[in-house]
Motif scaffolding. Sequence first.
Motif, PDB file in Angstrom:
ATOM      1  N   LEU A   1       0.834  -1.209   0.000  1.00  0.00           N
ATOM      2  CA  LEU A   1       0.000   0.000   0.000  1.00  0.00           C
ATOM      3  C   LEU A   1       0.867   1.257   0.000  1.00  0.00           C
ATOM      4  O   LEU A   1       0.552   2.238  -0.671  1.00  0.00           O
ATOM      5  CB  LEU A   1      -0.927   0.001   1.219  1.00  0.00           C
ATOM      6  CG  LEU A   1      -2.056  -1.019   1.157  1.00  0.00           C
ATOM      7  CD1 LEU A   1      -2.893  -0.978   2.418  1.00  0.00           C
ATOM      8  CD2 LEU A   1      -2.937  -0.745  -0.044  1.00  0.00           C
ATOM      9  N   THR A   2       1.953   1.193   0.761  1.00  0.00           N
ATOM     10  CA  THR A   2       2.851   2.347   0.797  1.00  0.00           C
ATOM     11  C   THR A   2       3.453   2.601  -0.575  1.00  0.00           C
ATOM     12  O   THR A   2       3.612   3.747  -1.006  1.00  0.00           O
ATOM     13  CB  THR A   2       3.971   2.107   1.829  1.00  0.00           C
ATOM     14  OG1 THR A   2       3.382   1.637   3.012  1.00  0.00           O
ATOM     15  CG2 THR A   2       4.745   3.373   2.077  1.00  0.00           C
TER      16      THR A   2
ATOM     17  N   TRP B   1       0.969   4.258  -2.650  1.00  0.00           N
ATOM     18  CA  TRP B   1       0.828   5.639  -2.194  1.00  0.00           C
ATOM     19  C   TRP B   1       1.971   6.494  -2.742  1.00  0.00           C
ATOM     20  O   TRP B   1       1.757   7.566  -3.291  1.00  0.00           O
ATOM     21  CB  TRP B   1       0.812   5.649  -0.675  1.00  0.00           C
ATOM     22  CG  TRP B   1       0.821   7.001  -0.067  1.00  0.00           C
ATOM     23  CD1 TRP B   1      -0.235   7.847   0.052  1.00  0.00           C
ATOM     24  CD2 TRP B   1       1.937   7.671   0.502  1.00  0.00           C
ATOM     25  NE1 TRP B   1       0.155   8.999   0.663  1.00  0.00           N
ATOM     26  CE2 TRP B   1       1.479   8.920   0.954  1.00  0.00           C
ATOM     27  CE3 TRP B   1       3.282   7.353   0.689  1.00  0.00           C
ATOM     28  CZ2 TRP B   1       2.325   9.840   1.576  1.00  0.00           C
ATOM     29  CZ3 TRP B   1       4.115   8.260   1.307  1.00  0.00           C
ATOM     30  CH2 TRP B   1       3.643   9.484   1.741  1.00  0.00           C
TER      31      TRP B   1
ATOM     32  N   SER C   1       1.617   7.183  -6.395  1.00  0.00           N
ATOM     33  CA  SER C   1       0.607   8.192  -6.722  1.00  0.00           C
ATOM     34  C   SER C   1       1.079   9.586  -6.344  1.00  0.00           C
ATOM     35  O   SER C   1       0.869  10.549  -7.090  1.00  0.00           O
ATOM     36  CB  SER C   1      -0.697   7.890  -5.983  1.00  0.00           C
ATOM     37  OG  SER C   1      -0.959   6.523  -6.045  1.00  0.00           O
ATOM     38  N   ILE C   2       1.719   9.676  -5.205  1.00  0.00           N
ATOM     39  CA  ILE C   2       2.221  10.979  -4.776  1.00  0.00           C
ATOM     40  C   ILE C   2       3.220  11.503  -5.801  1.00  0.00           C
ATOM     41  O   ILE C   2       3.180  12.661  -6.211  1.00  0.00           O
ATOM     42  CB  ILE C   2       2.887  10.855  -3.393  1.00  0.00           C
ATOM     43  CG1 ILE C   2       1.857  10.489  -2.342  1.00  0.00           C
ATOM     44  CG2 ILE C   2       3.594  12.141  -3.022  1.00  0.00           C
ATOM     45  CD1 ILE C   2       0.822  11.523  -2.106  1.00  0.00           C
TER      46      ILE C   2
ATOM     47  N   ILE D   1       1.433  12.724  -8.799  1.00  0.00           N
ATOM     48  CA  ILE D   1       0.831  14.049  -8.606  1.00  0.00           C
ATOM     49  C   ILE D   1       1.898  15.134  -8.677  1.00  0.00           C
ATOM     50  O   ILE D   1       1.709  16.197  -9.260  1.00  0.00           O
ATOM     51  CB  ILE D   1       0.101  14.096  -7.249  1.00  0.00           C
ATOM     52  CG1 ILE D   1      -1.083  13.130  -7.243  1.00  0.00           C
ATOM     53  CG2 ILE D   1      -0.388  15.496  -6.950  1.00  0.00           C
ATOM     54  CD1 ILE D   1      -2.204  13.524  -8.151  1.00  0.00           C
TER      55      ILE D   1
ATOM     56  N   ALA E   1       2.547  15.707 -12.239  1.00  0.00           N
ATOM     57  CA  ALA E   1       1.440  16.439 -12.856  1.00  0.00           C
ATOM     58  C   ALA E   1       1.535  17.917 -12.505  1.00  0.00           C
ATOM     59  O   ALA E   1       1.301  18.789 -13.344  1.00  0.00           O
ATOM     60  CB  ALA E   1       0.115  15.876 -12.378  1.00  0.00           C
TER      61      ALA E   1
ATOM     62  N   MET F   1      -2.677  13.588 -14.358  1.00  0.00           N
ATOM     63  CA  MET F   1      -3.374  13.394 -13.101  1.00  0.00           C
ATOM     64  C   MET F   1      -4.452  12.328 -13.246  1.00  0.00           C
ATOM     65  O   MET F   1      -4.632  11.485 -12.369  1.00  0.00           O
ATOM     66  CB  MET F   1      -3.997  14.693 -12.621  1.00  0.00           C
ATOM     67  CG  MET F   1      -4.449  14.594 -11.205  1.00  0.00           C
ATOM     68  SD  MET F   1      -4.536  16.166 -10.457  1.00  0.00           S
ATOM     69  CE  MET F   1      -6.083  16.684 -11.089  1.00  0.00           C
TER      70      MET F   1
ATOM     71  N   VAL G   1      -2.785   8.915 -13.191  1.00  0.00           N
ATOM     72  CA  VAL G   1      -2.384   8.551 -11.824  1.00  0.00           C
ATOM     73  C   VAL G   1      -3.595   8.191 -11.001  1.00  0.00           C
ATOM     74  O   VAL G   1      -3.612   7.198 -10.262  1.00  0.00           O
ATOM     75  CB  VAL G   1      -1.603   9.714 -11.178  1.00  0.00           C
ATOM     76  CG1 VAL G   1      -1.378   9.442  -9.712  1.00  0.00           C
ATOM     77  CG2 VAL G   1      -0.292   9.910 -11.885  1.00  0.00           C
ATOM     78  N   MET G   2      -4.653   9.008 -11.170  1.00  0.00           N
ATOM     79  CA  MET G   2      -5.865   8.728 -10.407  1.00  0.00           C
ATOM     80  C   MET G   2      -6.477   7.394 -10.805  1.00  0.00           C
ATOM     81  O   MET G   2      -6.996   6.667  -9.965  1.00  0.00           O
ATOM     82  CB  MET G   2      -6.893   9.845 -10.602  1.00  0.00           C
ATOM     83  CG  MET G   2      -6.615  11.082  -9.801  1.00  0.00           C
ATOM     84  SD  MET G   2      -6.473  10.767  -8.040  1.00  0.00           S
ATOM     85  CE  MET G   2      -8.167  10.449  -7.636  1.00  0.00           C
TER      86      MET G   2
ATOM     87  N   PHE H   1      -4.495   4.819  -9.021  1.00  0.00           N
ATOM     88  CA  PHE H   1      -4.693   4.874  -7.578  1.00  0.00           C
ATOM     89  C   PHE H   1      -6.100   4.413  -7.192  1.00  0.00           C
ATOM     90  O   PHE H   1      -6.274   3.585  -6.298  1.00  0.00           O
ATOM     91  CB  PHE H   1      -4.448   6.300  -7.073  1.00  0.00           C
ATOM     92  CG  PHE H   1      -4.600   6.428  -5.594  1.00  0.00           C
ATOM     93  CD1 PHE H   1      -3.617   5.951  -4.741  1.00  0.00           C
ATOM     94  CD2 PHE H   1      -5.737   7.004  -5.033  1.00  0.00           C
ATOM     95  CE1 PHE H   1      -3.752   6.056  -3.370  1.00  0.00           C
ATOM     96  CE2 PHE H   1      -5.872   7.100  -3.673  1.00  0.00           C
ATOM     97  CZ  PHE H   1      -4.886   6.631  -2.843  1.00  0.00           C
TER      98      PHE H   1
ATOM     99  N   VAL I   1      -7.295   1.378  -4.933  1.00  0.00           N
ATOM    100  CA  VAL I   1      -8.090   1.559  -3.718  1.00  0.00           C
ATOM    101  C   VAL I   1      -9.358   0.733  -3.781  1.00  0.00           C
ATOM    102  O   VAL I   1      -9.718   0.037  -2.827  1.00  0.00           O
ATOM    103  CB  VAL I   1      -8.439   3.047  -3.528  1.00  0.00           C
ATOM    104  CG1 VAL I   1      -9.517   3.203  -2.469  1.00  0.00           C
ATOM    105  CG2 VAL I   1      -7.207   3.814  -3.130  1.00  0.00           C
TER     106      VAL I   1
END
Lengths: 671, 574
Positions: B431-432, B435, B438-439, B442, B445, B460, B463-464, B467, B471
């Motif tokens: 999960l990290t 994360w 995605s960070i 962003i 972006a 974006m 990436v979304m 992500f 999730v």
Amino acid sequence: MNPHEERGELSGYHWLIPLFSMTGVTLLLLAGAFRNSVLDPFSQNYIEDFAHQRNFETFVEQGLLVDNGHNGVKADWDAFYRYTRSAFKLGQQVAAFEQASAAGALQGVTLKTLPGTWQPLVKKRLLSEQDGQLVLNGEAYHQRMLKTTFGRHFLMAANNTHRLINQAGRISADEFYFRETNVFSVTRVLPRGAVYDRHNQLIVGWDKGRRERSGLHEGVFHVVGLPYRSGIEQKMEKALAPKPHRGLHDLAGLRGRDRRGDDLQLTVDSELSAKLYDMFDFEKKGRLKGAVVLMDIESGHLLASVSSNAPHGETVRGNYDALVRDRKHKPLLNRAWDELHFPGSTYKTVVAAAMLEQEALTQPFKRVQEKRTYLKIRNNRNKVRKKPIDMRTAFAVSSNTYFAEKGVLLGHHTADMAGRLGFNSACDLTLGVKDAKPWITATSSAYRGQQQVRFDKRGDHRLVAQFSLGQNQIKSHPLHMATLIATVANDGVFVDPRLIKGRRRGTLVTETHNPAAFSQLQYGETRRVLDSTTARYLRQACRGTMNMERGTGFYGPQIYRGTVDGQPIYSSAKRGSKAAEFVLIPSAGKTGTAQHGQKGKPPHSWFIGYAPADNPKVAVAVVVEYAGYGSLYALPIGMEALAGGLNSLNQEPHSLAGETEQVAAESSPDF
Amino acid sequence: MNRLEQALAYVSQRKSLWFKTLLTGIALYLLWQIALFTLLVLSAENRPFLLRAVLQTLEIILVLILVKRIVRAGPTAPEIFERRYLAATWVLFGLWLCVMVPMGFEIRDPYLYGTANFDPYQHLVIPMITGFRGYLFAVWLMCGIATLVLYGVKKRWADVDEVLLPLVCHLIFTGILILVRLGPDRTKTAMIGWNQAVFFLIGAVAFGIIISPAVRERLMNFADRYPYILLIITIALIGGTFFFGTALSGGRKLWYRVGPLTIQPIEISKILFVYVVAAFLEKKAYTFQKSRRLSSLISLGVMCLSLFLVLLLQKDLGPIMVLVIVCLWMFVSVSGRIDLLATALLAIGTVIGLAFWFKQPSMVYHRIMDFVDPLQYSSQMTYALWTQASGDLWGTALGMSRAYKVPVIESDYIFTAILAEKGWIGAAVVLTVFWAFSIRGIQLARFLVKGHSRDATFMMGVVMVLFVQQVVIVAGNLNMLPLSGLTLPFVSAGGSSLVVNLGVLALMLGLVARHTRPAQITETGQVKSIPMPIAAANPTRVEPEFEPSVRDDEMVLGGRAFRAGSAVKPGGHA
């Protein structure tokens, strides 16, 4: 116009929005994963469906897998089909058909004229007609058998015989099952603690990844119950449940950390309970419903608590729904303390106690002529005696007229006494026991009906008279009546009833023997509810019931003491039926015949009592529903229970498995 | 002097024999306990569990370093950093694969060990492999080669970021590690693992193709010119499954079969659709922000609904969920219209509520009920929950769980397998990594927004998509959301998914590289961009045939992304 130049600019900080939301969502997911893996919210719902595993055990037990001569096994298909012909319904029918046709019974029978009993074979296309003869298609039968779960598993085993041998060179059905079959089982079906009876006999244990219930017979079923559902298994969940988290091992994530739940030692006597359970079979009336509660007077330990119609623990699996829906027998209802009955004449104990306390008002020791005043009340068939009687005689002969009159005289004093003796309040069987959920019994009630009773009002006197005979608004259950009579026997001191005697730490999962001894739990709380003098007079009255010539229990069974190998052995028998070397041990109590107002049904039969009468050790309460006179139905069970209870108190406990190896078994101090 | 100090002084001054004996006793007892614990740890039956703990700890350290690099770059040069951590990830993967997995199998299945039989899978024969160890070793080597390819092409054509690649490789390795040994029948899942490794290699090649400037620029220019053709392609790809599709599981025709391969078109369509929406939003950004006219909104709605309707007919609810969330996100971040967001959420809630109430489509009802009471309604979810619970903190060691009992464990429920075998710690690492990925996305972006806001929005969106998909599927696994059939990006089994996701990664890096120019570091540490045409400045770059859509004087490097040391290589080609 370029839209890019015209569009508004958002603040630079809006980039924090995705950062924060992503972080937040990830943290949520982490928390969720933690819940599912470490906190394990569904652990209570792990299936224990090992029915399929039994198939593999059957292969080994029934010899369907045989030694192949050089350190291995092979499948014996003949044996397999032979076995299916005895174990499955279809197979049995096939075997019967073969027998019949071999005997020539089916000569000249065609498919059309075949009797209906053979129709299942026709429907499954196992029978065909050739030249006017019925022929069984053996191959089709074999194919059909192979399609059952049992057959599929056997096929699997037959094709993988080399894997059935474990490293020690033995056939191991378990390991094979876990490796090869598609039935889901979780690695973490952890063992629960075992439950023993007072003599260290195993009632429920843990074997091969499941609850072992062969010792959970009907007599102890309601006490021990089912995990998460009822009884000790539910109330002591925290103690019995496996304990997966222990210190350093756990931090390092090592194996072997999983620990069995704690073992419990109950106060009940398993053998005696089984015997009492069988006592509810009556010669003339067949099986009757009812309950017995047997109590050790000094400690409050329940030596037996039997409710008739309980199921055997081994039959419950897969059958639970049917048990719940059985409205007729209510097998899951614990009649010992979850069902209320009118106590009938046994309630006269309360009235008598109140009379003794209000001596000036009621004059219990003065012989008086019975009066007609309340004779016409319902349920009263007694005639007025010619001779005057006092309270003790009236108690022994169970005179309704006498107690009806005195009850009216006493008024609200009886209600107070009933409250002191435990009416209108429930009892908690696990009060003060560590890790226990409260085990609240049904609330026995007195003077709590819809109708408001005015004790001093003349118009209500008939009702009050009826109450004094344990009818109408008076309801109780055997456990409460047992504590009541135990209070009388214990010189007026009430002792909280207890079901759990001892407790000990569970072993590690890998270990088979638990060398620890049970550490004993404290007895129940005590409190004085009756004056010592009052209790003494009451005991005299109770003694009269069983030992006066006119007493209601005089001609019932009595307790006799014999001697075997220098040890006293108690038994119950009819008065005078025993040889001279048996000594009669006087007992005491009160019988009851409680009418319930349902037409055409015999009254409930009650007995409460204790023994020996001079030095009370055990007390009992029995109810038999819709039976008849208390002295005929409840009394024999009660006497048997008292004799058994006296034996049980004298009996040495069995040694626990593995205890002999450990010389000085230490008891764990923290319970 | 307070009481405590007094007591301490008293104790330290006492020199009696009794006192010394007592202290010695306590010390000896503690030593004894430590010795016991050490022996226990080193015993043979605990060895795999110990090794697992060590490897998990190393994994945590590795990921934490990567996360730290995202937050603030250290003194290490980016290319050294990237090389080093790619190698570390690969070596760690090797330890898991070649040491830990056989250990677990030795415990779980001592009889089968060493005799893998690949006969049923003749279409992908591995001739050189004699045993299971050899097979694992081959997988490891192949992954190494694929990683090398990834690193090489990225270095050559888009040398912009040093953490995305190690992160993605970590995910892919985790996936292969789980897949290689999942099955009850080892042969079968060994083949799934092998396929995954092969597709990793194929994906690496695809990555190289897409990231190469020639292809990248052509693609982007085509997309620039004909966004609506992309929309048509998107819908046609999905709609085509009605006619040419194959049903692999669940009776829904969601795949194309091409020879031995099966391709799930939604994987590609998702990305194309996000591009179309991004382009549309950017074109109409002004309208959305400043005017109340409905026409653009309506065309956006029609565009979205046309795809969603097709997906709904396919009963493929997972991608709808992801795309709705992503489109809303992009819309709000471009237009800033919270009111419209609220309206849309209300509408979606109403639609879901109605679908649940009328049980139409019935799948919505069933999925929601599975979510509300899994033990009653869904045996699959029940198994999954039990399996997860067997994981505990550290997990059953690899190969020791019964994860294989869960249906479709290899794609939808792979997170369950991770949770079971690597425990919460292993799952937390995964999960990290997502994360961090995605960070970083962003951040990139944000860097792009200065240069070209359409590309930024697209970035974006991409990436979304990754992500949100992660999730949704993870939350579904954990019974925190209704489960819908989606793959865990980079991790789940599935060739098309892996290849397309690697292509997406190539696109992300390519987008950044497109708007980056080499920089120069002055002596004061200040960075200046060189005002020169891109091709002349960067000899490794191929001259694009079309002029890039960004004008040179627009180029200003983003503050934060730049400070992270990622976008620009210090000391580049001067």
